[in-house]
Design a protein around this motif. Structure first.
Motif, PDB file in Angstrom:
ATOM      1  N   VAL A   1      -2.626   8.755   8.162  1.00  0.00           N
ATOM      2  CA  VAL A   1      -1.737   8.155   7.168  1.00  0.00           C
ATOM      3  C   VAL A   1      -2.262   6.773   6.780  1.00  0.00           C
ATOM      4  CG1 VAL A   1       0.623   7.395   6.689  1.00  0.00           C
ATOM      5  CG2 VAL A   1       0.219   9.383   8.155  1.00  0.00           C
ATOM      6  N   TYR A   2      -2.294   6.488   5.465  1.00  0.00           N
ATOM      7  CA  TYR A   2      -2.669   5.158   4.983  1.00  0.00           C
ATOM      8  C   TYR A   2      -1.422   4.280   4.942  1.00  0.00           C
ATOM      9  CZ  TYR A   2      -4.137   1.412   1.836  1.00  0.00           C
ATOM     10  OH  TYR A   2      -4.418   0.181   1.282  1.00  0.00           O
ATOM     11  N   ARG A   3      -1.417   3.206   5.745  1.00  0.00           N
ATOM     12  CA  ARG A   3      -0.245   2.346   5.853  1.00  0.00           C
ATOM     13  C   ARG A   3      -0.349   1.066   5.015  1.00  0.00           C
ATOM     14  NH1 ARG A   3       3.747   5.570   6.911  1.00  0.00           N
ATOM     15  NH2 ARG A   3       3.747   6.480   9.012  1.00  0.00           N
ATOM     16  N   GLY A   4      -1.407   0.914   4.245  1.00  0.00           N
ATOM     17  CA  GLY A   4      -1.496  -0.230   3.356  1.00  0.00           C
ATOM     18  C   GLY A   4      -2.664  -1.150   3.678  1.00  0.00           C
ATOM     19  N   LYS A   5      -2.754  -2.205   2.874  1.00  0.00           N
ATOM     20  CA  LYS A   5      -3.855  -3.170   2.963  1.00  0.00           C
ATOM     21  C   LYS A   5      -3.401  -4.400   3.731  1.00  0.00           C
ATOM     22  CE  LYS A   5      -7.061  -5.559  -0.185  1.00  0.00           C
ATOM     23  NZ  LYS A   5      -7.391  -5.767  -1.620  1.00  0.00           N
TER      24      LYS A   5
ATOM     25  N   ARG B   1      -8.271  -5.192   4.668  1.00  0.00           N
ATOM     26  CA  ARG B   1      -8.667  -3.959   5.353  1.00  0.00           C
ATOM     27  C   ARG B   1      -7.601  -2.883   5.179  1.00  0.00           C
ATOM     28  NH1 ARG B   1      -8.966  -6.342  11.252  1.00  0.00           N
ATOM     29  NH2 ARG B   1      -6.899  -6.964  10.508  1.00  0.00           N
ATOM     30  N   ALA B   2      -8.030  -1.632   5.314  1.00  0.00           N
ATOM     31  CA  ALA B   2      -7.094  -0.515   5.281  1.00  0.00           C
ATOM     32  C   ALA B   2      -6.554  -0.281   6.688  1.00  0.00           C
ATOM     33  CB  ALA B   2      -7.774   0.744   4.775  1.00  0.00           C
ATOM     34  N   ARG B   3      -5.239  -0.183   6.792  1.00  0.00           N
ATOM     35  CA  ARG B   3      -4.637   0.139   8.090  1.00  0.00           C
ATOM     36  C   ARG B   3      -4.276   1.618   8.106  1.00  0.00           C
ATOM     37  NH1 ARG B   3       0.442   0.071  10.779  1.00  0.00           N
ATOM     38  NH2 ARG B   3       1.544  -0.645   8.899  1.00  0.00           N
ATOM     39  N   LEU B   4      -4.788   2.308   9.106  1.00  0.00           N
ATOM     40  CA  LEU B   4      -4.594   3.748   9.223  1.00  0.00           C
ATOM     41  C   LEU B   4      -3.745   4.079  10.438  1.00  0.00           C
ATOM     42  CD1 LEU B   4      -8.286   4.865   8.512  1.00  0.00           C
ATOM     43  CD2 LEU B   4      -6.409   4.650   6.875  1.00  0.00           C
TER      44      LEU B   4
ATOM     45  N   PRO C   1      -6.906   7.842  16.978  1.00  0.00           N
ATOM     46  CA  PRO C   1      -6.933   7.115  18.243  1.00  0.00           C
ATOM     47  C   PRO C   1      -7.745   5.830  18.105  1.00  0.00           C
ATOM     48  CG  PRO C   1      -8.461   8.955  18.320  1.00  0.00           C
ATOM     49  CD  PRO C   1      -7.704   9.079  17.033  1.00  0.00           C
ATOM     50  N   GLY C   2      -7.336   4.790  18.808  1.00  0.00           N
ATOM     51  CA  GLY C   2      -8.126   3.563  18.826  1.00  0.00           C
ATOM     52  C   GLY C   2      -7.856   2.635  17.655  1.00  0.00           C
ATOM     53  N   TYR C   3      -8.874   1.877  17.297  1.00  0.00           N
ATOM     54  CA  TYR C   3      -8.770   0.811  16.298  1.00  0.00           C
ATOM     55  C   TYR C   3      -8.302   1.351  14.951  1.00  0.00           C
ATOM     56  CZ  TYR C   3     -10.259  -3.494  13.905  1.00  0.00           C
ATOM     57  OH  TYR C   3     -10.307  -4.670  13.181  1.00  0.00           O
ATOM     58  N   PRO C   4      -7.239   0.763  14.360  1.00  0.00           N
ATOM     59  CA  PRO C   4      -6.647   1.364  13.160  1.00  0.00           C
ATOM     60  C   PRO C   4      -7.177   0.838  11.832  1.00  0.00           C
ATOM     61  CG  PRO C   4      -5.207  -0.353  13.970  1.00  0.00           C
ATOM     62  CD  PRO C   4      -6.386  -0.316  14.914  1.00  0.00           C
ATOM     63  N   TYR C   5      -8.076  -0.168  11.833  1.00  0.00           N
ATOM     64  CA  TYR C   5      -8.476  -0.809  10.578  1.00  0.00           C
ATOM     65  C   TYR C   5      -9.862  -0.357  10.123  1.00  0.00           C
ATOM     66  CZ  TYR C   5      -4.519  -3.867  11.546  1.00  0.00           C
ATOM     67  OH  TYR C   5      -3.254  -4.347  11.801  1.00  0.00           O
ATOM     68  N   ARG C   6     -10.016  -0.274   8.791  1.00  0.00           N
ATOM     69  CA  ARG C   6     -11.305   0.065   8.198  1.00  0.00           C
ATOM     70  C   ARG C   6     -11.553  -0.830   6.986  1.00  0.00           C
ATOM     71  NH1 ARG C   6     -10.814   2.724  12.165  1.00  0.00           N
ATOM     72  NH2 ARG C   6     -11.554   4.847  12.595  1.00  0.00           N
ATOM     73  N   ASN C   7     -12.811  -1.305   6.842  1.00  0.00           N
ATOM     74  CA  ASN C   7     -13.247  -2.041   5.675  1.00  0.00           C
ATOM     75  C   ASN C   7     -13.893  -1.087   4.680  1.00  0.00           C
ATOM     76  OD1 ASN C   7     -12.591  -4.810   6.404  1.00  0.00           O
ATOM     77  ND2 ASN C   7     -14.201  -4.631   7.966  1.00  0.00           N
ATOM     78  N   ILE C   8     -14.150  -1.567   3.472  1.00  0.00           N
ATOM     79  CA  ILE C   8     -14.864  -0.752   2.496  1.00  0.00           C
ATOM     80  C   ILE C   8     -16.239  -0.381   3.064  1.00  0.00           C
ATOM     81  CG2 ILE C   8     -15.998  -0.790   0.238  1.00  0.00           C
ATOM     82  CD1 ILE C   8     -13.669  -2.381  -0.827  1.00  0.00           C
TER      83      ILE C   8
END
Length: 220
Positions: free
Chosen positions: A155-159, A163-166, A170-177
């Motif tokens: 699930v995408y929980r917003g910016k 960063r994108a918070r997912l 499992p584990g670290y929830p953030y992703r950059n472009i």
């Protein structure tokens, strides 16, 4: 050993690669999962195209003998080999292939396979040990905030701080472009997916991801 090959069949592979480069783009919404990608099949004598009644019978005096819808047909290199299968009410498979060679042992065809999975219920888990059909499809999705990446439980929980918070990984929830998103699991009793995605664009209300999904179908 005698082998039957048409020179025009060389162009089939190039056509398949062009088709396989297409992708799906659109907002995430409830609905069927649709995947299409390049597919090659090698049918031994007596073997059938998975999920269908199309069966290779061997070499005859005029060409390859193939049973289609209960009737025998002669096929040559370069000829089409098309079939549809619906092994489950919520799963449909369509083959669009071309024969590129055949001999006394096997028939070889290449083209695309199209799969539609309805009422998908994604859950993370391991892939099966083997699959009757296995192929890779390109995908691109635009996912709304609080929406699910299709074919996954993510699930995408917003910016947040760029960063994108997912949620659902499992584990670290953030992703950059440019960062990867990996998901493996079951979406249907007969279908598993192995998704390798990357973040393309992060917006407050939308997340755009693209990559490939490896589709595994069993029990056909």
């Amino acid at each position: 050993m005698e082998r039957h090959i048409r020179s025009g069949a060389r162009g089939v592979l190039g056509l398949v690669l062009l088709i396989g480069s297409a992708c799906l783009l659109g907002p995430s919404r409830p609905g069927p999962l649709i995947y299409e990608g390049p597919y090659r099949v090698d049918l031994a004598v007596g073997e059938r195209l998975p999920g269908t009644d199309v069966r290779y019978l061997g070499v005859g005096a005029q060409g390859a003998r193939v049973r289609i819808e209960g009737q025998e047909a002669i096929r040559l290199a370069g000829d089409s080999l098309e079939a549809e299968a619906q092994p489950h009410p919520a799963l449909a498979v369509r083959y669009n292939l071309r024969i590129y060679s055949y001999d006394e042992r096997a028939l070889h065809a290449i083209g695309t396979v199209h799969v539609e999975i309805r009422e998908a219920q994604p859950r993370m888990g391991p892939l099966p040990e083997k699959a009757a059909v296995r192929f890779t499809a390109p995908v691109t999705y635009r996912v709304p905030r609080d929406g699910v990446i299709p074919g996954t439980s993510i699930v995408y929980r917003g910016k947040e701080d760029g960063r994108a918070r997912l949620e659902g990984l499992p584990g670290y929830p953030y992703r950059n472009i440019g960062d990867s998103i990996l998901w493996t699991g079951q979406v249907h009793p007969m279908a598993h997916l192995n998704a390798t995605l990357r973040v393309l664009l992060i917006e407050d209300s939308w997340l755009t991801v693209g990559g490939t999904v490896e589709v595994w179908l069993s029990g056909l």
